[in-house]
Design a protein around this motif. Sequence first.
Motif, PDB file in Angstrom:
ATOM      1  N   ILE A 168       0.692  -0.987  -0.584  1.00 34.45           N
ATOM      2  CA  ILE A 168      -0.008   0.122  -0.262  1.00 34.45           C
ATOM      3  C   ILE A 168       1.208   1.127   0.023  1.00 34.45           C
ATOM      4  O   ILE A 168       1.834   1.173   0.229  1.00 34.45           O
ATOM      5  CB  ILE A 168      -0.850   0.129   1.015  1.00 34.45           C
ATOM      6  N   VAL A 169       1.164   2.136  -0.805  1.00 35.76           N
ATOM      7  CA  VAL A 169       1.622   3.239  -1.079  1.00 35.76           C
ATOM      8  C   VAL A 169       0.228   4.736  -0.545  1.00 35.76           C
ATOM      9  O   VAL A 169      -0.799   4.265  -0.767  1.00 35.76           O
ATOM     10  CB  VAL A 169       2.151   3.492  -2.490  1.00 35.76           C
ATOM     11  N   VAL A 170       1.269   4.958   0.369  1.00 34.63           N
ATOM     12  CA  VAL A 170       0.005   6.241   1.152  1.00 34.63           C
ATOM     13  C   VAL A 170       0.428   7.910   0.108  1.00 34.63           C
ATOM     14  O   VAL A 170       1.553   8.259   1.022  1.00 34.63           O
ATOM     15  CB  VAL A 170       0.245   6.672   2.354  1.00 34.63           C
ATOM     16  N   ALA A 171      -0.202   8.573  -0.517  1.00 32.67           N
ATOM     17  CA  ALA A 171       0.237   9.835  -0.815  1.00 32.67           C
ATOM     18  C   ALA A 171      -0.475  11.094  -0.861  1.00 32.67           C
ATOM     19  O   ALA A 171      -1.809  10.760  -1.589  1.00 32.67           O
ATOM     20  CB  ALA A 171       0.683   9.421  -2.267  1.00 32.67           C
ATOM     21  N   PHE A 172       0.192  11.712   0.025  1.00 31.80           N
ATOM     22  CA  PHE A 172      -1.574  13.424  -0.076  1.00 31.80           C
ATOM     23  C   PHE A 172      -0.243  13.998  -0.354  1.00 31.80           C
ATOM     24  O   PHE A 172       0.184  14.979   0.211  1.00 31.80           O
ATOM     25  CB  PHE A 172      -1.697  13.525   1.354  1.00 31.80           C
ATOM     26  N   GLU A 173      -0.682  14.563  -1.606  1.00 28.49           N
ATOM     27  CA  GLU A 173      -0.001  15.390  -2.153  1.00 28.49           C
ATOM     28  C   GLU A 173      -1.064  16.864  -1.710  1.00 28.49           C
ATOM     29  O   GLU A 173      -1.942  17.147  -0.994  1.00 28.49           O
ATOM     30  CB  GLU A 173       0.400  15.454  -3.785  1.00 28.49           C
ATOM     31  N   ASP A 174       0.162  17.851  -2.886  1.00 26.70           N
ATOM     32  CA  ASP A 174      -0.599  19.523  -2.443  1.00 26.70           C
ATOM     33  C   ASP A 174      -0.658  19.759  -1.066  1.00 26.70           C
ATOM     34  O   ASP A 174      -1.476  20.534  -0.801  1.00 26.70           O
ATOM     35  CB  ASP A 174      -1.738  19.246  -3.494  1.00 26.70           C
ATOM     36  N   GLY A 175       0.317  19.739  -0.288  1.00 24.26           N
ATOM     37  CA  GLY A 175       0.442  20.080   1.059  1.00 24.26           C
ATOM     38  C   GLY A 175      -0.194  19.635   2.429  1.00 24.26           C
ATOM     39  O   GLY A 175       0.060  19.530   3.236  1.00 24.26           O
ATOM     40  N   ASP A 176      -1.099  18.751   2.290  1.00 26.44           N
ATOM     41  CA  ASP A 176      -1.497  17.957   3.539  1.00 26.44           C
ATOM     42  C   ASP A 176      -1.609  18.635   4.202  1.00 26.44           C
ATOM     43  O   ASP A 176      -1.620  18.251   5.708  1.00 26.44           O
ATOM     44  CB  ASP A 176      -0.842  16.787   3.493  1.00 26.44           C
ATOM     45  N   ASN A 177      -2.884  19.609   4.473  1.00 25.84           N
ATOM     46  CA  ASN A 177      -3.080  21.119   5.516  1.00 25.84           C
ATOM     47  C   ASN A 177      -3.855  20.121   6.615  1.00 25.84           C
ATOM     48  O   ASN A 177      -3.423  20.206   7.689  1.00 25.84           O
ATOM     49  CB  ASN A 177      -4.118  21.844   4.781  1.00 25.84           C
ATOM     50  N   ASN A 178      -4.168  18.838   6.294  1.00 20.64           N
ATOM     51  CA  ASN A 178      -5.416  18.303   7.191  1.00 20.64           C
ATOM     52  C   ASN A 178      -4.328  17.152   8.170  1.00 20.64           C
ATOM     53  O   ASN A 178      -4.896  16.505   9.145  1.00 20.64           O
ATOM     54  CB  ASN A 178      -6.333  18.169   7.197  1.00 20.64           C
ATOM     55  N   ASN A 179      -3.182  17.375   7.902  1.00 15.41           N
ATOM     56  CA  ASN A 179      -2.178  15.565   8.002  1.00 15.41           C
ATOM     57  C   ASN A 179      -2.831  14.559   7.700  1.00 15.41           C
ATOM     58  O   ASN A 179      -2.578  13.488   8.311  1.00 15.41           O
ATOM     59  CB  ASN A 179      -1.184  15.601   9.183  1.00 15.41           C
ATOM     60  N   LEU A 180      -3.587  13.884   6.734  1.00  9.47           N
ATOM     61  CA  LEU A 180      -3.657  12.982   6.202  1.00  9.47           C
ATOM     62  C   LEU A 180      -2.861  11.452   6.075  1.00  9.47           C
ATOM     63  O   LEU A 180      -3.264  10.605   6.697  1.00  9.47           O
ATOM     64  CB  LEU A 180      -4.990  13.084   5.048  1.00  9.47           C
ATOM     65  N   THR A 181      -1.825  11.946   6.270  1.00  8.64           N
ATOM     66  CA  THR A 181      -1.194  11.475   5.693  1.00  8.64           C
ATOM     67  C   THR A 181      -0.689   9.923   7.553  1.00  8.64           C
ATOM     68  O   THR A 181      -0.350   9.479   7.386  1.00  8.64           O
ATOM     69  CB  THR A 181       0.492  11.553   5.878  1.00  8.64           C
TER      70      THR A 181
END
Length: 344
Positions: A168-181
Motif C-alpha cells: 500500500i502506498v500512501v500519498a497526499f500531495e498538495d500540502g496535506d494541510n489536515n495531515n491525512l498522511t
Amino acid sequence: MQKRKIIWIIEHCDIKGTYPFERAVTLANLLQDESVILFVKTTNQQLIDKLAQTGLNIILFERFTELKKKIREIEPHLIIHDGKDTLVEQVEMIRPFCSTIVHFDDFGVGAQLIDCHLVALFGESHEDSHVHELAGSYAFAVPPNLEKVAYEVLETPDSTIKGELPHIVVAFEDGDNNNLTYRTLRHLTQLHIPLKISVAIDDDYKHDLDSLKLMALSRKNTVIVQNSDALLQLMPQADLIICNANYTPYKVAAAGIPCITTAQHDNELNYAFTREMNGFIHIGLGRKMKQSIIQNAVMELLLHEQRRERAVRKQRNLEILTNNEILKNLLLDLAYARHNMAHI
C-alpha cells in the motif's frame, strides 16, 4: 504561416498545489514550434529554480496588474491561465489585447468571460456546463516523468499482488494541510494482516516527520519515502494507492492502479473524477475519515482480485496517456482561430 504568440499565466494556489505549473510546462514544451512565454507567480523558490531549468521563456510577476503592459506589447494570439481562480476585473483587463483566452480549472467568476474553460476538476453537474466549458479527464496533461512511470506499470498489466505482501502506498500531495498522511497511516497500522506500507512525502509536506517515522517503526515493513517524486518512484511497486482527490488520482489512472481517495478539503469533496465509474473508491472528507471505512475499502481491494481488475480496467479505459495530443491540438486550433467554441 506566422508563428502564434502564446502566453501562459500561472499563479500558485495552495489547494491546487504545483500541478498547474507542471501542466503549463508540459504543454508549452509540446508547443515549442510557436512563440511561448510563461508568466509565473509563486513564492516557492524551489519551484522557481525548477522552472528555470526547463529552458522555457519564464517571466516572474508579483501582481496581476503588471501583466497589462507586457501583454499589450506582445499582442498574443492566445492567453492560457492556470492555477488561481480569477476575478472579472482580471479578465477584463487583458481581454482588449487578445482575441482568445483559455483557462484551466478556474472556479472564479472570471471564467464566465473567457472563450474556453478546460476542466479536469469537474463536479457532479459538469454535464450541464456552459457552452464554452469542456469538462473531462482529457484536461489533465501528462508530464514526461509520469508518462515514463505509467508505461513501466502498463508493461505488467496483471492486477495480482506483486510481491509476498500487499504493498500500500500512501500519498497526499498538495500540502496535506489536515495531515491525512498521519491519520491514514495510523488507521493502517491497526489492520491485523501482513502488509507492506510506503508513505510518500514530497517537498510540500508541512508537518512533523518524526511522528510519522516513529509510527513507521512500530510496524514491520513500513517505510517513509521522502523526495520530490516520491509517488512516481513508488507507483511501479504499488498494489494499492491511498491519496487525495485533487490531481493525484489522474496520475494513478494514467497507469491504472487500484486506488482509494479521500478529500483534503471541501473543494476536493466536490470533484467527481474519483468515483466508481472511473475505477476509484472515494471515502469522503479525510478529516472525518473513520477507521472502519478506510479499513473496509482496503480489504475490499486486497481480498477481491476481480474488484482490482475492474478498477484497473476502468482507469485504463480513460486513456489518460493520450491527453497531451488532444490538448496540444485543441490549443493550436484555438491559437490559429480554427475553432468556433459553439460548435465543439
